[in-house]
Design a protein around this motif. Structure first.
Motif, PDB file in Angstrom:
ATOM      1  N   GLN A 237      65.354  15.359  19.514  1.00 15.42           N
ATOM      2  CA  GLN A 237      64.905  15.163  21.007  1.00 15.42           C
ATOM      3  C   GLN A 237      63.865  14.083  20.705  1.00 15.42           C
ATOM      4  O   GLN A 237      63.060  14.319  19.643  1.00 15.42           O
ATOM      5  CB  GLN A 237      64.005  16.587  21.040  1.00 15.42           C
ATOM      6  N   LYS A 239      60.776  11.647  23.232  1.00 13.48           N
ATOM      7  CA  LYS A 239      59.846  11.890  24.119  1.00 13.48           C
ATOM      8  C   LYS A 239      60.438  12.200  25.418  1.00 13.48           C
ATOM      9  O   LYS A 239      59.985  12.983  26.184  1.00 13.48           O
ATOM     10  CB  LYS A 239      58.734  10.912  24.236  1.00 13.48           C
ATOM     11  N   ASP A 240      61.488  11.672  26.003  1.00 18.03           N
ATOM     12  CA  ASP A 240      62.167  11.477  27.422  1.00 18.03           C
ATOM     13  C   ASP A 240      63.439  11.842  27.127  1.00 18.03           C
ATOM     14  O   ASP A 240      64.233  11.515  28.356  1.00 18.03           O
ATOM     15  CB  ASP A 240      61.892  10.290  28.035  1.00 18.03           C
ATOM     16  N   GLY A 241      64.019  12.232  26.079  1.00 20.60           N
ATOM     17  CA  GLY A 241      65.702  12.891  26.345  1.00 20.60           C
ATOM     18  C   GLY A 241      65.896  12.901  24.707  1.00 20.60           C
ATOM     19  O   GLY A 241      65.121  13.027  23.768  1.00 20.60           O
ATOM     20  N   ASN A 295      57.818   8.677  21.074  1.00 24.97           N
ATOM     21  CA  ASN A 295      58.593   7.401  21.246  1.00 24.97           C
ATOM     22  C   ASN A 295      59.705   7.931  22.551  1.00 24.97           C
ATOM     23  O   ASN A 295      60.381   9.068  22.219  1.00 24.97           O
ATOM     24  CB  ASN A 295      59.407   6.843  20.228  1.00 24.97           C
ATOM     25  N   ASP A 296      60.032   6.890  23.338  1.00 22.13           N
ATOM     26  CA  ASP A 296      61.195   7.266  24.253  1.00 22.13           C
ATOM     27  C   ASP A 296      62.388   7.124  23.603  1.00 22.13           C
ATOM     28  O   ASP A 296      62.273   6.586  22.560  1.00 22.13           O
ATOM     29  CB  ASP A 296      61.206   6.539  25.393  1.00 22.13           C
ATOM     30  N   GLU A 298      64.945   4.982  24.262  1.00 21.69           N
ATOM     31  CA  GLU A 298      65.023   3.456  24.149  1.00 21.69           C
ATOM     32  C   GLU A 298      64.553   2.962  22.853  1.00 21.69           C
ATOM     33  O   GLU A 298      64.892   2.243  22.120  1.00 21.69           O
ATOM     34  CB  GLU A 298      64.620   2.760  25.365  1.00 21.69           C
TER      35      GLU A 298
END
Length: 383
Positions: A237, A239-241, A295-296, A298
C-alpha cells in the motif's frame, strides 16, 4: 512477407473458448481455418457482451476464420465433414470423448483414412482416466487443478482467477501440440492423434505449486498478493493505491533497503536471506508500507525503478490494453466487420522476424463460407 502457417489448412470442430482460442492463434499466423458449426452456431455467438446483435466475445476468439454449417447428425453432414477432412492438415475438436466417434469422425477412423492428418482432441479431462466423461468448464478446471485453492487471501476463501485461465491454457497447449505434430510429420510423413485436456494443461502451468507438492511434499497455502516463497515480492500500500515489487536476491534487497530509506534492513538478521525474509514478511511489510505511506504510487514506482528494483503500479485491464507498450508490440490490430465497422481484436503474442502482423479478417457470419467451400471439395488433397 509471408506468415509462418500459410498453406496449413485447419478443420475446426471446436466451440466456446479453449478450441477456438487455439485456432485463433493459428489463424493469426496465416493458417486457413475452417470453422464447422451446427445450424444454431457456436454457443459463443449467443454469449455477451453484445453490440448491434453481435457477440464481441465470439468476434475476439474467432477472428480470421471461415464458417461452414454442417449438421453432423445427418448423413450429408457427416459426408461433407469427411470430404473436408481430406483437404486439411489439422483437425481440432473439443467434444467430450466418444462424441466424434458417434458421428463417425473419431480419431481412429480419420487417422486411418488420412494418415497425414494431425487430429487434436481437446477435452476437459482427456481421452483416458476416471474423469474423462465429466463435463468441464473453466471454473471446474480451476477448482480441481488446485489453482483456486492457492488463490486468495490467507484467511479468506479460495478464489477464481479473473480470467478463464483453464480454457486459455488448454487452447495454448492445443496449438503447441498441433505444431509439434506437424513438425514431426515433416520428418515422418505421418500425422498422429494429439490428446490433451484443460485439466492437464492448467495443472502443468503451475510449476511452483508442482515442485512443492511433488518434491517438497507440502500443500501450498493461499498467500494473497504476496509470493509464497520470496519477499518482498508482492503488492504493498502506498498513499493513493497499491504497487507491485519483486525482490528475489540479497543484492537486490540491499538496493531495495536503501531505496526505501531503511539501509539497516540489509544487515538485519531477520532479513538476511530470501527464506528468512519470507518467514518475517509481516515485519518487513511494516517498513515498506511505512515508507510508501508518505508517497503516491507514481513516486514510489519511480524511486524504486531508478534504483533498479522491479516495480510497477497496478493497471486496470483497460489501462493495460490501451498502454503504449501494447501499441508498440501490436498486441491488438483492427479488423472490419459489415455490422460493427472497424474495431480492435487481440493478436497472438509471438513476433516472427519477417512475418507481418495485422491485416486480418473479422470473425465470420454463421455459414458465410459454406457454399463456396463445399462446392470446391476434392478428395485426397492432403493425403
Amino acid at each position: 512477407m509471408r506468415r509462418p502457417l500459410e498453406g496449413v489448412r485447419v478443420l475446426d470442430f471446436s466451440r466456446v473458448l479453449a478450441g477456438p482460442y487455439c485456432t485463433a492463434l493459428m489463424a493469426d499466423l496465416g493458417a486457413d481455418v475452417i470453422k464447422v458449426e451446427p445450424p444454431a452456431g457456436d454457443d459463443y455467438r449467443h454469449v455477451g457482451p453484445f453490440k448491434d446483435g453481435e457477440s464481441l466475445l465470439f468476434q475476439s476468439v474467432n477472428r480470421g476464420k471461415k464458417s461452414v454449417v454442417l449438421d453432423l447428425k445427418t448423413d450429408a453432414g457427416k459426408q461433407a465433414a469427411l470430404d473436408l477432412t481430406a483437404t486439411c492438415d489439422v483437425l481440432i475438436e473439443n467434444f467430450r470423448p466418444g462424441v466424434m466417434d458417434r458421428f463417425g469422425l473419431g480419431a481412429a477412423n480419420l487417422c486411418g483414412a488420412f494418415p497425414k492428418l494431425v487430429y487434436v482432441s481437446l477435452s476437459g479431462f482427456g481421452q483416458t482416466g476416471p474423469n474423462k466423461a465429466l463435463p468441464a468448464y473453466d471454473i471446474i478446471i480451476q477448482a480441481m487443478s488446485g489453482l483456486m485453492d492457492v488463490t486468495g487471501e490467507a484467511d479468506g476463501p479460495p478464489m477464481m482467477v479473473g480470467e478463464a485461465l483453464g480454457d486459455v491454457a488448454g487452447g495454448m497447449f492445443a496449438a503447441f501440440g498441433a505444431m509439434v505434430a506437424l513438425f514431426d510429420r515433416e520428418r515422418t510423413g505421418r500425422g498422429r492423434h494429439v490428446d490433451l485436456s484443460l485439466f492437464d494443461s492448467l495443472v502443468s502451468m503451475m510449476p511452483i505449486a508442482a515442485c512443492r507438492a511433488l518434491i517438497a511434499g507440502e500443500t501450498p497455502q493461499r498467500t494473497g498478493n504476496r509470493h509464497a516463497l520470496s519477499a518482498p515480492f508482492g503488492t504493498y500500500q502506498a498513499k493513493d493505491g497499491h504497487f507491485a515489487v519483486a525482490v528475489l536476491n540479497d543484492r537486490l534487497f540491499e538496493s531495495f533497503s536503501s531505496a526505501i530509506a531503511q539501509p539497516q534492513l540489509a544487515d538485519d538478521p531477520r532479513f538476511a536471506t530470501d527464506v528468512l525474509r519470507r518467514q518475517n514478511e509481516p515485519e518487513l511489510a511494516e517498513f515498506i508500507e511505512g515508507w510508501a505511506a508518505n508517497n503516491d504510487v507514481e513516486t514510489v514506482v519511480d524511486n524504486l525503478t531508478r534504483a533498479g528494483i522491479p516495480a510497477a503500479p497496478l493497471s486496470s485491464v483497460m489501462q493495460a490494453w490501451t498502454s503504449p507498450q501494447v501499441e508498440a508490440r501490436a498486441l491488438a490490430s483492427p479488423v472490419s466487420h459489415p455490422t460493427l465497422g472497424q474495431f480492435l481484436v487481440p493478436e497472438q503474442p509471438v513476433h516472427f522476424n519477417g512475418a507481418p502482423r495485422g491485416g486480418r479478417q473479422a470473425a465470420p457470419a454463421l455459414g458465410a463460407h459454406t457454399v463456396d467451400i463445399l462446392k470446391t471439395l476434392t478428395h485426397g488433397d492432403r493425403t
